[in-house]
Design a protein around this motif. Structure first.
Motif, mmCIF file in Angstrom:
data_model
loop_
_atom_site.group_PDB
_atom_site.id
_atom_site.type_symbol
_atom_site.label_atom_id
_atom_site.label_comp_id
_atom_site.label_asym_id
_atom_site.label_seq_id
_atom_site.Cartn_x
_atom_site.Cartn_y
_atom_site.Cartn_z
ATOM 1 N N GLN A 60 6.578 -3.257 -27.778
ATOM 2 C CA GLN A 60 7.489 -4.236 -27.217
ATOM 3 C C GLN A 60 6.422 -5.461 -26.802
ATOM 4 O O GLN A 60 6.446 -6.774 -26.737
ATOM 5 N N ASP A 61 5.067 -5.048 -26.575
ATOM 6 C CA ASP A 61 3.750 -5.925 -26.310
ATOM 7 C C ASP A 61 2.569 -5.301 -27.376
ATOM 8 O O ASP A 61 2.792 -4.741 -27.383
ATOM 9 N N GLN A 62 2.763 -6.799 -28.287
ATOM 10 C CA GLN A 62 1.464 -6.631 -29.172
ATOM 11 C C GLN A 62 -0.427 -5.758 -28.345
ATOM 12 O O GLN A 62 -1.136 -4.943 -28.989
ATOM 13 N N ARG A 63 -0.547 -5.469 -26.774
ATOM 14 C CA ARG A 63 -1.168 -5.147 -26.452
ATOM 15 C C ARG A 63 -1.197 -3.166 -26.598
ATOM 16 O O ARG A 63 -1.489 -2.675 -26.572
ATOM 17 N N LEU A 64 0.018 -3.218 -27.057
ATOM 18 C CA LEU A 64 0.366 -2.086 -26.391
ATOM 19 C C LEU A 64 0.822 -1.645 -27.856
ATOM 20 O O LEU A 64 1.175 0.215 -28.630
ATOM 21 N N LEU A 92 1.446 13.290 -18.752
ATOM 22 C CA LEU A 92 -0.257 12.080 -19.038
ATOM 23 C C LEU A 92 -0.362 12.924 -20.136
ATOM 24 O O LEU A 92 -0.624 13.653 -21.303
ATOM 25 N N THR A 93 0.058 10.981 -20.954
ATOM 26 C CA THR A 93 -0.360 10.678 -22.267
ATOM 27 C C THR A 93 -1.498 9.836 -22.424
ATOM 28 O O THR A 93 -2.030 9.261 -21.540
ATOM 29 N N ILE A 94 -2.309 10.127 -23.857
ATOM 30 C CA ILE A 94 -3.542 9.620 -24.135
ATOM 31 C C ILE A 94 -2.871 8.744 -25.235
ATOM 32 O O ILE A 94 -2.721 9.842 -26.146
ATOM 33 N N LEU A 95 -2.999 7.783 -25.429
ATOM 34 C CA LEU A 95 -2.621 6.645 -25.925
ATOM 35 C C LEU A 95 -3.429 6.267 -27.031
ATOM 36 O O LEU A 95 -4.839 5.672 -26.557
ATOM 37 N N GLY A 96 -3.348 5.946 -28.786
ATOM 38 C CA GLY A 96 -4.800 6.002 -29.214
ATOM 39 C C GLY A 96 -4.091 4.292 -29.899
ATOM 40 O O GLY A 96 -3.156 3.827 -30.032
ATOM 41 N N LEU A 97 -5.030 3.102 -28.971
ATOM 42 C CA LEU A 97 -5.086 1.872 -29.695
ATOM 43 C C LEU A 97 -6.283 2.096 -30.618
ATOM 44 O O LEU A 97 -6.484 2.207 -31.328
ATOM 45 N N PRO A 98 -5.793 0.539 -31.533
ATOM 46 C CA PRO A 98 -6.929 0.292 -33.048
ATOM 47 C C PRO A 98 -8.319 0.425 -31.983
ATOM 48 O O PRO A 98 -8.814 0.861 -33.171
ATOM 49 N N ASP A 99 -8.700 0.216 -31.175
ATOM 50 C CA ASP A 99 -10.274 0.192 -30.565
ATOM 51 C C ASP A 99 -10.164 0.298 -29.259
ATOM 52 O O ASP A 99 -10.713 0.253 -28.577
ATOM 53 N N ALA A 100 -9.099 1.299 -29.049
ATOM 54 C CA ALA A 100 -8.615 1.485 -27.573
ATOM 55 C C ALA A 100 -8.431 2.682 -27.358
ATOM 56 O O ALA A 100 -7.766 3.108 -28.419
ATOM 57 N N GLY A 198 4.030 -7.453 -8.865
ATOM 58 C CA GLY A 198 4.258 -8.296 -9.508
ATOM 59 C C GLY A 198 4.755 -9.279 -11.293
ATOM 60 O O GLY A 198 4.797 -9.118 -11.168
ATOM 61 N N LEU A 199 5.465 -7.542 -10.849
ATOM 62 C CA LEU A 199 6.329 -7.831 -12.351
ATOM 63 C C LEU A 199 8.369 -7.551 -12.174
ATOM 64 O O LEU A 199 8.649 -6.670 -12.993
ATOM 65 N N PRO A 200 8.461 -8.376 -12.151
ATOM 66 C CA PRO A 200 9.930 -8.499 -11.959
ATOM 67 C C PRO A 200 11.104 -8.297 -12.552
ATOM 68 O O PRO A 200 11.874 -8.438 -12.736
ATOM 69 N N SER A 201 10.342 -8.767 -14.155
ATOM 70 C CA SER A 201 10.738 -8.593 -15.506
ATOM 71 C C SER A 201 11.180 -7.454 -15.809
ATOM 72 O O SER A 201 11.916 -7.257 -16.476
ATOM 73 N N ALA A 202 10.048 -6.365 -15.118
ATOM 74 C CA ALA A 202 10.692 -4.908 -15.461
ATOM 75 C C ALA A 202 12.604 -4.020 -15.409
ATOM 76 O O ALA A 202 12.764 -5.021 -14.129
ATOM 77 N N ASP A 203 13.127 -3.923 -15.771
ATOM 78 C CA ASP A 203 14.436 -3.505 -16.468
ATOM 79 C C ASP A 203 14.902 -1.909 -17.183
ATOM 80 O O ASP A 203 13.601 -1.585 -17.332
ATOM 81 N N ALA A 204 15.318 -1.914 -17.139
ATOM 82 C CA ALA A 204 16.256 -0.882 -18.144
ATOM 83 C C ALA A 204 15.654 -1.281 -19.565
ATOM 84 O O ALA A 204 16.089 -2.502 -20.058
ATOM 85 N N THR A 205 15.027 -0.499 -20.771
ATOM 86 C CA THR A 205 15.015 -0.700 -22.302
ATOM 87 C C THR A 205 13.826 -1.097 -21.917
ATOM 88 O O THR A 205 13.098 -2.011 -23.012
ATOM 89 N N ARG A 206 13.107 -2.287 -21.217
ATOM 90 C CA ARG A 206 11.733 -3.313 -21.496
ATOM 91 C C ARG A 206 10.799 -2.759 -20.621
ATOM 92 O O ARG A 206 10.716 -1.829 -19.738
ATOM 93 N N LEU A 207 9.614 -3.327 -21.212
ATOM 94 C CA LEU A 207 8.462 -3.047 -20.512
ATOM 95 C C LEU A 207 7.458 -4.272 -20.257
ATOM 96 O O LEU A 207 7.816 -5.566 -20.656
#
Length: 250
Positions: A60-64, A92-100, A198-207
């Motif tokens: 849901q977020d282009q950064r992830l 605990l997971t280590i995730l691979g992004l395109p450059d990080a 500071g993340l009031p948009s958090a909800d089930a099924t959401r990032l």
């Protein structure tokens, strides 16, 4: 010297997690410890080696978006920097992004709560607990005097993802609830915690995110999964079936 060993052996099957649980009886049919192990082992045969509903939330977020699994550690103990009892992530997971890299702490739930509220946890041993609380709050940008109603597990599990991101020299951290409850048990407490940081948009099924915590971009996610995919379809970001729909609308 590190308090937690850094040498690891692979788990070859889901039940290999049993010796690492708080008690062997936690690994039983329909409970989160077993569901997490079985679901994540099965995901090794799936796209990006991540469970489908986890992929749905991360994307849901282009950064992830497109993150793939690099490594995962079941029942991983994580130091909180004070020499006291560590936080223990279900995965605990280590995730691979395109450059990080990114680090994600996963908390599995069926109908369990997120443990005691901070006000309840603080009773007894205040000399040790108060400094830890102040440190966790400093990491998450919270006022220690205002967190009494929040669930303590959400504070230390989320902060642990930030600390591990820093240890892995990553710039992004995720605290993901991997829920197997069709009615989202615990979502009210999760949303209250998210709003507090500071993340009031958090909800089930959401990032939701990011919030900047100690120099790390922090995201919160809630994956709405089920124990099986048989007879289920994905509707509005959650696995569901006709029986559940009829029950909720009755």
């Amino acid at each position: 010297m590190a308090l937690i060993p850094r040498l690891h052996l692979p788990m070859l099957k889901p039940e290999d997690v049993i010796p690492h649980l708080g008690a062997a009886h936690h690994y039983r049919e329909g409970r989160s410890a077993r569901l997490i192990a079985e679901t994540w082992f099965a995901a090794q045969r799936q796209t990006r080696s991540l469970p489908g509903m986890i992929r749905y939330v991360l994307d849901q977020d282009q950064r992830l978006e497109g993150a793939e699994l690099i490594d995962a550690f079941l029942e991983r103990s994580i130091e909180l920097g004070d020499g006291l009892r560590p936080s223990q992530a279900d995965i605990l997971t280590i995730l691979g992004l395109p450059d990080a890299l990114a680090v994600m702490a996963v908390e599995g739930k069926v109908d369990e709560t997120f443990g005691p509220r901070v006000s309840e946890w603080l009773t007894g041993e205040l000399k040790q607990k108060q400094p830890r609380l102040e440190q966790l709050c400093a990491t998450l940008g919270l006022d220690p005097a205002a967190v009494g109603p929040l669930r303590y597990q959400l504070l230390h599990r989320t902060a642990s993802s930030v600390y591990e991101a820093k240890r892995y020299r990553a710039r992004k951290a995720v605290m993901m609830v991997h829920s197997f409850d069709p009615h989202d048990a615990g979502i009210t407490d999760f949303k209250a915690f998210a709003t507090a940081i500071g993340l009031p948009s958090a909800d089930a099924t959401r990032l939701a995110g990011p919030a900047m915590c100690d120099g790390i971009e922090l995201f919160l996610g809630w994956a709405a999964d089920r124990a099986s995919s048989e007879g289920l379809s994905i509707v509005d970001g959650r696995k569901t079936d006709a029986g559940l729909d009829n029950e909720e609308t009755a």
